[in-house]
Design a protein around this motif. Structure first.
Motif, PDB file in Angstrom:
ATOM      1  N   GLU A 178       0.820  -1.214   0.000  1.00  0.00           N
ATOM      2  CA  GLU A 178       0.000   0.000   0.000  1.00  0.00           C
ATOM      3  C   GLU A 178       0.853   1.262   0.000  1.00  0.00           C
ATOM      4  N   ARG A 179       1.979   1.215   0.656  1.00  0.00           N
ATOM      5  CA  ARG A 179       2.816   2.417   0.804  1.00  0.00           C
ATOM      6  C   ARG A 179       3.879   2.530  -0.285  1.00  0.00           C
ATOM      7  N   PHE A 180       4.057   1.517  -1.115  1.00  0.00           N
ATOM      8  CA  PHE A 180       5.197   1.489  -2.034  1.00  0.00           C
ATOM      9  C   PHE A 180       5.291   2.710  -2.947  1.00  0.00           C
ATOM     10  N   GLN A 181       4.243   3.038  -3.693  1.00  0.00           N
ATOM     11  CA  GLN A 181       4.342   4.139  -4.665  1.00  0.00           C
ATOM     12  C   GLN A 181       4.617   5.478  -3.977  1.00  0.00           C
ATOM     13  N   GLU A 182       3.899   5.740  -2.903  1.00  0.00           N
ATOM     14  CA  GLU A 182       4.112   6.983  -2.156  1.00  0.00           C
ATOM     15  C   GLU A 182       5.503   7.001  -1.521  1.00  0.00           C
ATOM     16  N   GLY A 183       5.903   5.866  -0.950  1.00  0.00           N
ATOM     17  CA  GLY A 183       7.219   5.776  -0.315  1.00  0.00           C
ATOM     18  C   GLY A 183       8.355   5.926  -1.308  1.00  0.00           C
ATOM     19  N   LEU A 184       8.179   5.382  -2.501  1.00  0.00           N
ATOM     20  CA  LEU A 184       9.188   5.529  -3.547  1.00  0.00           C
ATOM     21  C   LEU A 184       9.363   6.999  -3.916  1.00  0.00           C
ATOM     22  N   ALA A 185       8.259   7.704  -4.101  1.00  0.00           N
ATOM     23  CA  ALA A 185       8.320   9.133  -4.431  1.00  0.00           C
ATOM     24  C   ALA A 185       8.983   9.918  -3.298  1.00  0.00           C
ATOM     25  N   ASP A 186       8.635   9.600  -2.042  1.00  0.00           N
ATOM     26  CA  ASP A 186       9.236  10.275  -0.885  1.00  0.00           C
ATOM     27  C   ASP A 186      10.740  10.026  -0.829  1.00  0.00           C
ATOM     28  N   SER A 187      11.129   8.778  -1.054  1.00  0.00           N
ATOM     29  CA  SER A 187      12.545   8.422  -0.990  1.00  0.00           C
ATOM     30  C   SER A 187      13.332   9.141  -2.082  1.00  0.00           C
ATOM     31  N   ARG A 188      12.771   9.225  -3.273  1.00  0.00           N
ATOM     32  CA  ARG A 188      13.446   9.929  -4.364  1.00  0.00           C
ATOM     33  C   ARG A 188      13.617  11.406  -4.037  1.00  0.00           C
ATOM     34  N   ARG A 189      12.570  12.015  -3.530  1.00  0.00           N
ATOM     35  CA  ARG A 189      12.679  13.433  -3.145  1.00  0.00           C
ATOM     36  C   ARG A 189      13.749  13.620  -2.077  1.00  0.00           C
ATOM     37  N   ASP A 190      13.763  12.703  -1.109  1.00  0.00           N
ATOM     38  CA  ASP A 190      14.714  12.809  -0.003  1.00  0.00           C
ATOM     39  C   ASP A 190      16.159  12.680  -0.484  1.00  0.00           C
ATOM     40  N   VAL A 191      16.444  11.697  -1.334  1.00  0.00           N
ATOM     41  CA  VAL A 191      17.824  11.489  -1.784  1.00  0.00           C
ATOM     42  C   VAL A 191      18.272  12.636  -2.699  1.00  0.00           C
ATOM     43  N   MET A 192      17.347  13.239  -3.413  1.00  0.00           N
ATOM     44  CA  MET A 192      17.689  14.355  -4.289  1.00  0.00           C
ATOM     45  C   MET A 192      17.860  15.648  -3.484  1.00  0.00           C
ATOM     46  N   ARG A 193      17.229  15.751  -2.336  1.00  0.00           N
ATOM     47  CA  ARG A 193      17.269  16.968  -1.529  1.00  0.00           C
ATOM     48  C   ARG A 193      18.366  16.940  -0.464  1.00  0.00           C
ATOM     49  N   ARG A 194      18.602  15.794   0.136  1.00  0.00           N
ATOM     50  CA  ARG A 194      19.457  15.706   1.326  1.00  0.00           C
ATOM     51  C   ARG A 194      20.940  15.879   1.075  1.00  0.00           C
TER      52      ARG A 194
END
Length: 198
Positions: A178-194
């Motif tokens: 259930e969380r995969f698509q949202e979590g993938l988008a969050d993780s991508r944003r995080d790695v690109m921002r951090r």
């Protein structure tokens, strides 16, 4: 609301800061300082170090024969390590730009400074340069791989992973469809921002 994982990561950060402080105290005890990433020993500390150096001939005479016989095997690994360095550096130069992931700085991982120690003979210094490069390279590669994994597949494994990279704790739980698509988008944003680019 801070998750339990975030709290644990904050404690780990605090412990790393405490460790850095303790290492800084050791610099004072061993009478050296860092100036623009260069080691500077006090004259007296250098004199004491030189007095404790074991000459190369003595060092080799005392060496375990197995250590000498296996040295070519150890040093032959420089070829795959150098190739790994080249390929991973090219990979991130091309792919990280395409994905928008900040690049990993080699200098943050590969440290070659032990050859400045006056108590080491020439062979020991060579060994330290080799180990500093190879272990630093593995740290560099791990960071590149962790950013890649966070971008493409931020899912924990079903079984325990021994000493995973820092991002792993924030990955989605195994089986959480259930969380995969949202979590993938969050993780991508995080790695690109951090991470800050080099």
């Amino acid at each position: 609301m801070t998750s339990r994982i975030d709290q644990i990561l904050e404690r780990i950060d605090a412990l790393h800061a405490e460790l850095d402080e303790e290492i800084a105290k050791r610099r004072e005890a061993f009478r050296y300082r860092l100036e623009h990433n260069r080691v500077r020993f006090e004259i007296e500390a250098l004199r004491r170090q030189r007095a404790m150096r074991v000459r190369l001939r003595t060092f080799l005479a005392r060496a375990n024969p197995w250590h000498i016989l296996t040295a070519p095997v150890i040093y032959s690994l420089i070829i795959p390590f150098a190739l790994l360095d080249l390929f991973v550096t090219v990979y991130q130069a091309i792919c990280f730009r395409a994905y928008g992931i900040p690049r990993v700085r080699r200098g943050d991982h590969i440290r070659i400074d032990r050859h400045h120690l006056a108590y080491l003979n020439a062979l020991q210094k060579l060994n330290c340069v080799y180990c500093g490069y190879c272990n630093g390279l593995l740290s560099y590669v791990t960071e590149i791989a962790s950013r890649t994994e966070a971008f493409w597949c931020p899912i924990k494994h079903a079984a325990r992973v021994s000493q995973p990279h820092r991002r792993y704790a924030q990955f989605m739980d195994y089986g959480d469809a259930e969380r995969f698509q949202e979590g993938l988008a969050d993780s991508r944003r995080d790695v690109m921002r951090r991470n800050s680019p080099d």
